[in-house]
Design a protein around this motif. Structure first.
Motif: not given
Ligand SMILES: [Zn+2]
Ligand SMILES: [Zn+2]
Length: 416
Positions: A328-338, A376-382, A391-396
């Motif tokens: 899995l390349d990327l796991f996106v973690a959205p924190l809330g409805e928007a 086992k995601a390579r990256w996580v985007l918060i 317009g910028a995200y936190s990438l781990k």
């Protein structure tokens, strides 16, 4: 309530194991394409008579192992135990014999035999195979064998061994069978029950016997290679020469015969591992008489093979342990409805560019990180409200633990 389980002799192929199946099939399709083979898909069931004629009523497959059932109109249907008979039936039915040149067809799919369940044998099993119909040339034989060697090595199977033989033709094989019968007349009484019966029904099948006590007797039987007619001998010599030209090693195996009349000349098998015959990955050969025995008016010589995909996958898994399937390349973690709505669009755009993305469904960051770890995601985007506004995200980076702020525009480059 008692739960329902898969039928005996069948199995589910689950991830991550299914990835090895995908890999093997992708490799096969790619190699087939490079040799100008095209896919044929025939029905999974056929009239029972097709297999009785095309596989041979005397064989164990047809006499003991077929899934045959009566349809509502009383006709007898059978789940295909192999594909060659169906391919040739289709070839005749659609008049492919009228087309110029060789017909090069491949198939990938399930076959059905009611075998005694044992390790590595299933009642629904899979075969990858091909047929080249329309030529007697030994160059076709060599090309088919080369293609198989290519598929196996690209799939990651190393150390397999090619066994070849010639089973002659309707001119010379009867002479061999007569010699065999003569030799067996003296030996058969000391052999197993199956062999004693086969002396009368089909002496060639004595050579297939796996009973250890019979092996010394079988080893001393006459070799078919000493009985080939001149045409067959010449054909086999040329196959061997073309294989040698291509740097393909082989071992002569005069006992490698098939007890079916339509098999002619080149016959081969590829074995893998230390278990010898138990580990046969594939078999194949020429069947110059098959189309006519199924009703073709035109002489349509052919050669084909089928790989036991279940065994091939098992061998490939052994050859590359620890392969846990696609990443899995990327796991996106959205924190809330928007953030959920924003993440949906972002994920779609990245997926369109070939990135494998999973989006979280739990708005709690701790839960999301646990899931990303498990996957086992390579990256996580918060993504939270602040990130959307900026317009910028936190990438781990999950491997190093490093975290950075990445703008929407540079995200794809970063992941690549
Ligand atoms: Zn011959
Ligand atoms: Zn025997």
């Amino acid at each position: 309530m008692k739960s329902i389980r898969a039928v005996k002799g069948t199995r589910d192929i689950l991830p991550p194991a299914s990835a090895v199946w995908n890999h093997v099939e992708e490799v096969a399709r790619r190699v087939f394409r490079s040799y100008n083979y095209q896919e044929i898909r025939t029905p999974i069931f056929e009239e029972t008579g097709l297999f009785a004629r095309g596989v041979g009523a005397e064989t164990d497959i047809v006499s003991k192992e077929m899934y045959t059932f009566e349809d509502r109109d009383g006709s007898s249907l059978t789940l295909r135990p192999e594909a060659t008979a169906s391919v040739i039936r289709s070839y005749i039915e659609h008049r492919l014999d009228q087309l110029p040149g060789l017909q090069k067809l491949y198939y990938i799919g399930p076959m059905f035999r009611r075998e005694r369940p044992q390790k590595g044998r299933y009642r629904q099993f899979f075969q990858i195979g091909a047929e080249a119909i329309g030529s007697e040339s030994p160059a076709v034989d060599a090309e088919v064998i080369e293609m198989i060697v290519e598929i196996l090595s690209c799939a990651g199977l190393e150390g397999s061994q090619l066994l070849i033989n010639s089973v002659g033709c309707p001119v010379c094989r009867p002479k061999y069978v007569a010699r065999l019968r003569e030799a067996l007349a003296a030996d058969a009484p000391r052999m197993c029950e199956d062999c004693r019966r086969r002396v009368d029904t089909n002496p060639l099948r004595v050579l297939d016997c796996k009973i250890p006590e019979d092996q010394p007797i079988i080893d001393a039987l006459p070799s078919i290679l000493d009985c080939l007619c001149e045409d067959c001998r010449d054909h086999f010599e040329r196959v061997k020469t073309y294989l040698t030209d291509r740097g393909i090693g082989f071992e002569l195996k005069p006992r490698l015969v098939r007890g079916l009349d339509y098999y002619t000349r080149t016959t081969f098998e590829i074995v893998h591992g230390a278990l010898g015959a138990q580990n046969s990955v594939l078999g194949g050969g020429r069947y110059d008489g098959l189309a006519e025995s199924l009703g073709s008016k035109v002489h349509s010589p052919g050669i084909g093979f089928s790989i036991g995909e279940d065994r091939l996958v098992m061998s490939v898994e052994e050859a590359r342990p620890g392969d846990n399937g696609p990443q899995l390349d990327l796991f996106v973690a959205p924190l809330g409805e928007a953030a959920f709505r924003h993440a949906g669009i972002l994920a779609r755009d990245l997926r369109r560019r070939g990135v494998t993305v999973e989006t979280g469904v739990d708005a709690r960051l701790k839960r999301a990180m646990e899931t990303a770890n498990k996957l086992k995601a390579r990256w996580v985007l918060i993504i939270g409200d602040d990130e959307i506004a900026a317009g910028a995200y936190s990438l781990k980076n999950m491997e190093t633990g490093a975290q950075e702020t990445v703008g929407a525009a540079e995200l794809y480059e970063k992941l690549k």
